[in-house]
Design a protein around this motif. Structure first.
Motif, mmCIF file in Angstrom:
data_model
loop_
_atom_site.group_PDB
_atom_site.id
_atom_site.type_symbol
_atom_site.label_atom_id
_atom_site.label_comp_id
_atom_site.label_asym_id
_atom_site.label_seq_id
_atom_site.Cartn_x
_atom_site.Cartn_y
_atom_site.Cartn_z
ATOM 1 N N VAL A 66 0.839 -1.203 0.000
ATOM 2 C CA VAL A 66 0.000 0.000 0.000
ATOM 3 C C VAL A 66 0.868 1.246 0.000
ATOM 4 O O VAL A 66 0.621 2.207 -0.738
ATOM 5 C CB VAL A 66 -0.946 -0.008 1.225
ATOM 6 C CG1 VAL A 66 -1.646 1.339 1.387
ATOM 7 C CG2 VAL A 66 -1.978 -1.124 1.080
ATOM 8 N N TRP A 67 1.903 1.251 0.837
ATOM 9 C CA TRP A 67 2.808 2.408 0.885
ATOM 10 C C TRP A 67 3.499 2.619 -0.455
ATOM 11 O O TRP A 67 3.672 3.763 -0.905
ATOM 12 C CB TRP A 67 3.851 2.187 1.983
ATOM 13 C CG TRP A 67 4.952 3.199 1.959
ATOM 14 C CD1 TRP A 67 4.886 4.499 2.391
ATOM 15 C CD2 TRP A 67 6.283 3.007 1.470
ATOM 16 N NE1 TRP A 67 6.097 5.119 2.193
ATOM 17 C CE2 TRP A 67 6.973 4.231 1.624
ATOM 18 C CE3 TRP A 67 6.958 1.924 0.904
ATOM 19 C CZ2 TRP A 67 8.304 4.385 1.248
ATOM 20 C CZ3 TRP A 67 8.274 2.078 0.520
ATOM 21 C CH2 TRP A 67 8.936 3.307 0.703
ATOM 22 N N GLN A 68 3.876 1.535 -1.115
ATOM 23 C CA GLN A 68 4.611 1.664 -2.365
ATOM 24 C C GLN A 68 3.722 2.034 -3.542
ATOM 25 O O GLN A 68 4.130 2.821 -4.401
ATOM 26 C CB GLN A 68 5.341 0.353 -2.678
ATOM 27 C CG GLN A 68 6.224 0.440 -3.920
ATOM 28 C CD GLN A 68 6.919 -0.881 -4.224
ATOM 29 O OE1 GLN A 68 6.566 -1.906 -3.664
ATOM 30 N NE2 GLN A 68 7.893 -0.841 -5.108
ATOM 31 N N GLY A 69 2.499 1.510 -3.612
ATOM 32 C CA GLY A 69 1.720 1.664 -4.834
ATOM 33 C C GLY A 69 0.478 2.513 -4.763
ATOM 34 O O GLY A 69 -0.087 2.863 -5.808
ATOM 35 N N ALA A 70 0.016 2.880 -3.553
ATOM 36 C CA ALA A 70 -1.255 3.610 -3.450
ATOM 37 C C ALA A 70 -1.180 4.980 -4.103
ATOM 38 O O ALA A 70 -2.121 5.409 -4.778
ATOM 39 C CB ALA A 70 -1.668 3.739 -1.990
ATOM 40 N N GLY A 71 -0.079 5.686 -3.906
ATOM 41 C CA GLY A 71 0.045 7.026 -4.476
ATOM 42 C C GLY A 71 0.008 7.020 -5.991
ATOM 43 O O GLY A 71 -0.718 7.803 -6.615
ATOM 44 N N PHE A 72 0.765 6.108 -6.594
ATOM 45 C CA PHE A 72 0.805 6.041 -8.054
ATOM 46 C C PHE A 72 -0.522 5.541 -8.619
ATOM 47 O O PHE A 72 -0.949 5.976 -9.686
ATOM 48 C CB PHE A 72 1.944 5.121 -8.497
ATOM 49 C CG PHE A 72 2.256 5.211 -9.959
ATOM 50 C CD1 PHE A 72 3.024 6.251 -10.460
ATOM 51 C CD2 PHE A 72 1.790 4.253 -10.843
ATOM 52 C CE1 PHE A 72 3.322 6.339 -11.802
ATOM 53 C CE2 PHE A 72 2.077 4.335 -12.200
ATOM 54 C CZ PHE A 72 2.849 5.384 -12.682
ATOM 55 N N ALA A 73 -1.193 4.636 -7.892
ATOM 56 C CA ALA A 73 -2.483 4.114 -8.352
ATOM 57 C C ALA A 73 -3.567 5.176 -8.328
ATOM 58 O O ALA A 73 -4.587 5.035 -9.013
ATOM 59 C CB ALA A 73 -2.895 2.921 -7.497
ATOM 60 N N SER A 74 -3.384 6.245 -7.550
ATOM 61 C CA SER A 74 -4.392 7.297 -7.467
ATOM 62 C C SER A 74 -4.366 8.241 -8.667
ATOM 63 O O SER A 74 -5.256 9.095 -8.791
ATOM 64 C CB SER A 74 -4.195 8.108 -6.181
ATOM 65 O OG SER A 74 -2.961 8.815 -6.209
#
Length: 327
Positions: free
Chosen positions: A195-203
């Motif tokens: 979640v820490w690694q991919g949540a920002g880019f997925a948004s």
């Protein structure tokens, strides 16, 4: 009576001709479109070639799942054994454990990781200062570009018995906690680090969808006395609904195809009861043990389940989303 039947026959014949002339007209339009936009099709050609070479051509190799493959004899020369490898996998003592680990890890990853990018996008959309918004987006997107190998190494360092996390915990506890050796802690470490690694880019996709919302809708709703949560519920979420449906179908369809690299890198001999999943099992049996046929059968079994899940989730979303699905 005969004269009355003639017009109906003519109408039937004309409709028959129109119906059967649609196909040549469609082909003519397609050829004309390709002729007018041939440059676009030329740019598309490398992607088509790569897809065929790396996705369709390797499908030929799945036949070894039904054979006792020998590199010396080759694919066609190897003995045909039918579903023997599938039966062997289903009857293996660790089949249920591997399947349950895969489903649990991917399901929790989907349930926790899917809504967080939506929440981040809604929060970013409320920022009015462009500079602050760009800086926050940069901080959120940066972890996505860190290698999985580096992330795994960071987790081992931070969560080791002598790492910074245990250094803080020893203030309140007498002994350090071995996170990476505990099977119960593995799932939480895997999911929340993802979640820490991919949540920002997925948004990014959701932020792009929200940029199409007319600001006058928010202004009008504010003048009518709508609160922030009401504006998000009745303006922003309906805008994101089609995007959410498509991304959820894609994520749920690949629920069994959970990433191999991170799970394998975080594995230890102590957390193996929780960290052994289908992809790591295929790697060990196929490449390390050299049992290519068995590994291919397990991988094909996994792929079939993914396809079934894709169509099932797509059907459910269509029913819940007024007929809007992926396929």
């Amino acid at each position: 009576m005969e004269n009355k039947d003639i017009p109906s026959k003519n109408v039937a014949n004309s409709s028959y001709k129109v119906k059967h002339n649609k196909q040549p007209q469609h082909k003519h339009r397609l050829k004309k479109n390709m002729g007018n936009n041939y440059i676009l099709y030329i740019f598309l050609l490398p992607a088509i070639i790569l897809t065929i070479v790396f996705h369709y051509v390797p499908m030929y190799g799945t036949i070894i799942a039904f054979k006792d493959f020998s590199p010396i004899k080759g694919i066609w020369g190897s003995e045909w054994v039918g579903f023997e490898h599938f039966v062997s996998f289903l009857q293996s003592p660790n089949f249920l454990q591997i399947l349950i680990n895969t489903i649990k890890l991917s399901s929790f990853d989907l349930l926790i990781g899917f809504p967080i990018p939506i929440v981040l996008a809604l929060m970013l959309n409320q920022l009015r200062r462009a500079k602050a918004k760009k800086n926050i987006q940069l901080i959120l997107y940066a972890p996505h570009f860190i290698s999985v190998v580096v992330i795994s190494g960071m987790l081992f360092i931070f969560l080791s018995p002598t790492g910074p996390v245990n250094s803080l915990m020893t203030i309140f506890t007498d002994e350090p906690y071995s996170f990476m050796s505990d099977p119960d802690a593995f799932r939480s470490i895997y999911i929340w680090s993802g979640v820490w690694q991919g949540a920002g880019f997925a948004s990014i996709i959701y932020v792009a969808a929200l940029s199409n919302v007319d600001p006058q809708l928010h202004d009008a709703a504010t003048m009518d006395g709508a609160s922030l949560l009401q504006r998000i519920r009745h303006i922003d979420l309906p805008t994101l609904k089609p995007v959410m449906a498509v991304l959820f179908i894609l994520a749920a369809g690949g629920i069994m195809a959970i990433g191999f690299e991170k799970a394998y890198l975080l594995q230890t001999s102590m957390n193996l009861p929780a960290s052994e999943i289908i992809s790591t099992y295929v790697y060990k049996r196929g490449l390390q043990a050299g049992d290519y046929s068995f590994a291919t059968a397990v991988g094909l079994f996994n792929a079939v389940i993914n396809v079934i899940l894709l169509f099932t989730v797509n059907y459910v979303v269509k029913k819940l989303n007024d007929g809007e699905g992926l396929v």
